[in-house]
Design an enzyme around this catalytic site. Structure first.
Site, PDB file in Angstrom:
ATOM      1  N   ASP A  30       0.428  -8.006  -6.982  1.00  0.00           N
ATOM      2  CA  ASP A  30       1.200  -9.113  -7.646  1.00  0.00           C
ATOM      3  C   ASP A  30       1.627  -8.575  -8.940  1.00  0.00           C
ATOM      4  O   ASP A  30       1.165  -7.548  -9.415  1.00  0.00           O
ATOM      5  CB  ASP A  30      -0.199 -10.156  -7.678  1.00  0.00           C
ATOM      6  CG  ASP A  30       0.396 -11.564  -8.339  1.00  0.00           C
ATOM      7  OD1 ASP A  30       1.452 -11.851  -8.281  1.00  0.00           O
ATOM      8  OD2 ASP A  30      -0.578 -12.217  -8.933  1.00  0.00           O
ATOM      9  N   ASN A  79       4.075 -18.725  -1.437  1.00  0.00           N
ATOM     10  CA  ASN A  79       5.425 -18.107  -1.861  1.00  0.00           C
ATOM     11  C   ASN A  79       6.323 -18.131  -1.359  1.00  0.00           C
ATOM     12  O   ASN A  79       7.405 -18.280  -1.876  1.00  0.00           O
ATOM     13  CB  ASN A  79       4.805 -16.463  -2.004  1.00  0.00           C
ATOM     14  CG  ASN A  79       3.631 -16.096  -2.808  1.00  0.00           C
ATOM     15  OD1 ASN A  79       2.816 -15.365  -2.540  1.00  0.00           O
ATOM     16  ND2 ASN A  79       3.465 -16.901  -3.939  1.00  0.00           N
TER      17      ASN A  79
HETATM   18  C1  IPE Z   1       4.066 -10.875  -5.896  1.00  0.00           C
HETATM   19  O1  IPE Z   1       4.655 -10.555  -7.054  1.00  0.00           O
HETATM   20  C2  IPE Z   1       4.678 -10.652  -4.889  1.00  0.00           C
HETATM   21  C3  IPE Z   1       5.247 -11.911  -4.196  1.00  0.00           C
HETATM   22  C4  IPE Z   1       6.102 -11.843  -3.334  1.00  0.00           C
HETATM   23  C5  IPE Z   1       4.181 -12.957  -4.087  1.00  0.00           C
HETATM   24  P1  IPE Z   1       5.100 -11.913  -7.620  1.00  0.00           P
HETATM   25  O2  IPE Z   1       6.597 -12.303  -7.279  1.00  0.00           O
HETATM   26  O3  IPE Z   1       4.387 -12.935  -7.696  1.00  0.00           O
HETATM   27  O4  IPE Z   1       5.533 -11.426  -9.330  1.00  0.00           O
HETATM   28  P2  IPE Z   1       4.995 -12.239 -10.617  1.00  0.00           P
HETATM   29  O5  IPE Z   1       3.376 -12.507 -10.250  1.00  0.00           O
HETATM   30  O6  IPE Z   1       5.489 -13.708 -10.565  1.00  0.00           O
HETATM   31  O7  IPE Z   1       5.111 -11.417 -11.444  1.00  0.00           O
HETATM   32 MG    MG Z   2       2.488 -13.605  -8.506  1.00  0.00          MG
END
Ligand code: IPE
Ligand code: MG
Length: 254
Positions: A30, A79
């Site tokens: 993350d 996500n």
């Molecule tokens: C985690 O990184 C990977 C995913 C695609 C979910 P993020 O995209 O969540 O990055 P942050 O947490 O917003 O910085």
């Molecule tokens: Mg994230």
């Protein structure tokens, strides 16, 4: 590698000798976008690229430390549902190219996939399934599970559904299933059956919550919270997490 860093890595490795080690380590990858912004990139997808490439290093460190079972969480179903299409497309492309390709090349790992694969584009689901097939017969390899479109709760729901489906196929009645249901039966119907439970879950990027990552497998895990964003996670951070794990386990068994 800087000399001081090398010294510290060596010290941590020595401190790990004789400590209990986790068999199965899980990590939430993350903080990629926050890392990219912090590094001055306007395009946060650069964070996802660095993050995907970073898994290769992490796997090397795990292999060096003798850890042969790793679960890496790439993305949750929400996500994938909530983010802009260009970000999701890019992430899927990285999954097909960087992640799936790496495991095919690195013979130390056998790949498994956990999650709602029907939420992925066909090409991504196919690339992952092909990589799983290509690595299946590596008898001496460790086990790497990529958790993608993964929710811990939905995994339990899917496992129960699968228990019921196979009970129906075997002609067992609902009353019989209810009467006979055990933890072991549910475990056998998880996305990747047969793996040991996780012993250590590493949560990156300063979040102090589980966020629907492994639930069933992590009930007895130690949890290590790390302030660093995933692309900035270093070998010393893994070794420190292993040291904390080893000391906690030692304390508990004494
Ligand atoms: C985690 O990184 C990977 C995913 C695609 C979910 P993020 O995209 O969540 O990055 P942050 O947490 O917003 O910085
Ligand atoms: Mg994230």
């Amino acid at each position: 590698m800087k000399p001081l860093y090398r010294l510290y890595t060596g010290l941590l490795r020595r401190q790990l000798k004789g400590l209990p080690m986790p068999q199965h380590v899980a990590i939430a990858m993350d903080g990629n976008r926050r890392w990219a912004r912090g590094e001055g990139y306007d395009d946060v997808r650069i964070g996802h690229r660095f993050g995907a490439e970073h898994l290769e290093f992490f796997l090397n460190w795990c292999a060096d430390a003798g850890i042969r079972c790793v679960t890496a969480w790439v993305a949750s179903p929400s996500n994938l549902r909530k983010r802009d299409a260009d970000q999701v497309d890019y992430l899927m492309n990285l999954t097909e190219t960087v992640l799936a390709d790496h495991v095919r090349r690195d013979h130390r790992w056998r790949l498994h996939v956990a999650g709602q694969l029907d939420l992925l584009p066909d090409s991504t689901a196919r690339a992952l399934k092909e990589a799983v097939e290509a690595t299946r017969d590596r008898s001496d390899a460790g086990d790497l599970t990529i958790a993608i479109a993964y929710s811990g709760r939905l995994e339990v729901v899917d496992a129960v559904r699968s228990v019921l489906d196979s009970a129906a196929a075997d002609g067992r009645s609902l009353a019989q299933v209810a009467d006979e249901l055990t933890e072991e039966e549910i475990s056998r119907h998880l996305y990747v059956p047969g793996l040991p439970d996780t012993d250590l879950v590493i949560r990156t990027s300063g979040e102090l919550r589980m966020s629907d990552f492994l639930l069933w497998q992590a009930t007895r895990s130690e949890i290590e919270f790390c302030d660093l964003y995933w692309p900035a996670f270093r070998e010393v951070d893994l070794l420190r997490a292993l040291r904390t794990y080893g000391r906690r386990r030692l304390q508990r068994s004494s």
